[in-house]
Design a protein around this motif. Structure first.
Motif, mmCIF file in Angstrom:
data_model
loop_
_atom_site.group_PDB
_atom_site.id
_atom_site.type_symbol
_atom_site.label_atom_id
_atom_site.label_comp_id
_atom_site.label_asym_id
_atom_site.label_seq_id
_atom_site.Cartn_x
_atom_site.Cartn_y
_atom_site.Cartn_z
ATOM 1 N N ALA A 103 68.763 28.941 -1.474
ATOM 2 C CA ALA A 103 68.328 28.352 -2.422
ATOM 3 C C ALA A 103 67.275 27.283 -2.104
ATOM 4 N N VAL A 104 67.327 26.521 -1.047
ATOM 5 C CA VAL A 104 66.361 25.637 -0.772
ATOM 6 C C VAL A 104 65.100 26.063 -0.271
ATOM 7 N N GLY A 105 65.128 27.477 0.340
ATOM 8 C CA GLY A 105 63.944 28.046 0.729
ATOM 9 C C GLY A 105 62.923 28.491 -0.185
ATOM 10 N N THR A 106 63.916 29.087 -1.567
ATOM 11 C CA THR A 106 63.295 29.541 -2.833
ATOM 12 C C THR A 106 62.698 28.326 -3.310
ATOM 13 N N PRO A 133 60.740 36.510 3.813
ATOM 14 C CA PRO A 133 61.580 36.751 2.326
ATOM 15 C C PRO A 133 61.999 37.948 2.118
ATOM 16 N N LEU A 134 61.349 39.141 2.744
ATOM 17 C CA LEU A 134 61.852 40.553 2.719
ATOM 18 C C LEU A 134 63.065 40.619 3.468
ATOM 19 N N LEU A 135 63.385 40.053 4.484
ATOM 20 C CA LEU A 135 64.544 40.310 5.165
ATOM 21 C C LEU A 135 65.606 39.484 4.579
ATOM 22 N N VAL A 136 65.375 38.170 3.743
ATOM 23 C CA VAL A 136 66.296 37.814 2.908
ATOM 24 C C VAL A 136 66.653 38.461 1.631
ATOM 25 N N LYS A 165 58.113 18.851 0.030
ATOM 26 C CA LYS A 165 58.070 19.925 0.750
ATOM 27 C C LYS A 165 58.204 20.156 1.975
ATOM 28 N N MET A 166 57.429 19.253 2.799
ATOM 29 C CA MET A 166 57.259 19.132 4.155
ATOM 30 C C MET A 166 58.693 18.467 4.687
ATOM 31 N N GLU A 167 59.393 17.488 3.906
ATOM 32 C CA GLU A 167 60.855 17.023 4.228
ATOM 33 C C GLU A 167 61.790 18.305 4.103
ATOM 34 N N LEU A 168 61.904 19.109 3.158
ATOM 35 C CA LEU A 168 62.672 20.168 2.818
ATOM 36 C C LEU A 168 62.376 21.375 4.044
ATOM 37 N N MET A 169 61.132 21.526 4.228
ATOM 38 C CA MET A 169 60.919 22.362 5.308
ATOM 39 C C MET A 169 61.549 21.995 6.547
#
Length: 188
Positions: A31-34, A147-150, A46-50
């Motif tokens: 969810a966070v990655g998306t 993302p393909l692996l996800v 974005k940088m903090e979440l990353m």
């Protein structure tokens, strides 16, 4: 039931905690990655979440490794005898695929970070070892693979859940595997 042992009816406490804890982590990481992927590069969030995503991804990789090791050294219940051979083989294939992807996804993120020229840091406190030297071309491949692996993991998770629900609600009573991993009573 103690932490490491199982009985005929289910998995031990340690296995259950790893299973459900990692299930929750993978939902949050996806969810966070998306969400993070759709943020503008200039957005300070974005940088903090990353950073958080990478930290929890590294922890997830460590837990996946622990889980694989634990799976090898602990005893697990056999699949129910009432299942057809193809169902047992499919179950083992889906499980193996999930284990592989649970390690490949965070590893691809780790590799991507290193290949773009950055270390992976645990919450900004500890830099993990740099495994790969900067290589933008390979980093771009890792960025596409991640993302393909996800998506592949999501398919495997769907198959895992669908199989457990099929055995619970459609198959013979003796095929019910959910009570092994959940605190629910077997079907009457």
């Amino acid at each position: 039931m103690n932490a490491g042992n199982i009985n005929e009816q289910g998995y031990g406490t340690f296995t259950k905690v790893l299973h459900w804890g990692m299930a929750l982590m993978v939902i949050i990481l996806i969810a966070v990655g998306t969400y993070m992927a759709d943020l503008d590069k200039a957005d300070p969030n974005k940088m903090e979440l990353m950073g958080m995503h990478k930290s929890f991804g590294a922890i997830f990789l460590m837990l996946a490794i622990i889980r694989v090791i634990w799976n090898r050294i602990s005893h697990t219940p056999e699949l129910p005898e009432v299942l057809a051979t193809w169902e047992k083989n499919l179950s083992k294939t889906v499980t193996a695929t999930m284990y592989l992807l649970m390690m490949a996804i965070p590893f691809s993120g780790y590799a991507m970070t290193n290949l773009f020229g950055y270390p992976v840091s645990l919450f900004g406190l500890i830099d993990l070892p740099v495994l790969f030297e900067k290589n933008i071309e390979i980093a771009k491949l890792a960025k596409q693979a991640h993302p393909l692996l996800v998506y592949a993991l999501l398919v495997a998770i769907f198959a895992h859940i669908a199989g457990a629900l099929k055995h619970r609600f459609i198959d013979a009573r003796d095929a019910d595997v959910l009570p092994r991993m959940m605190s629910i009573k077997p079907r009457p």
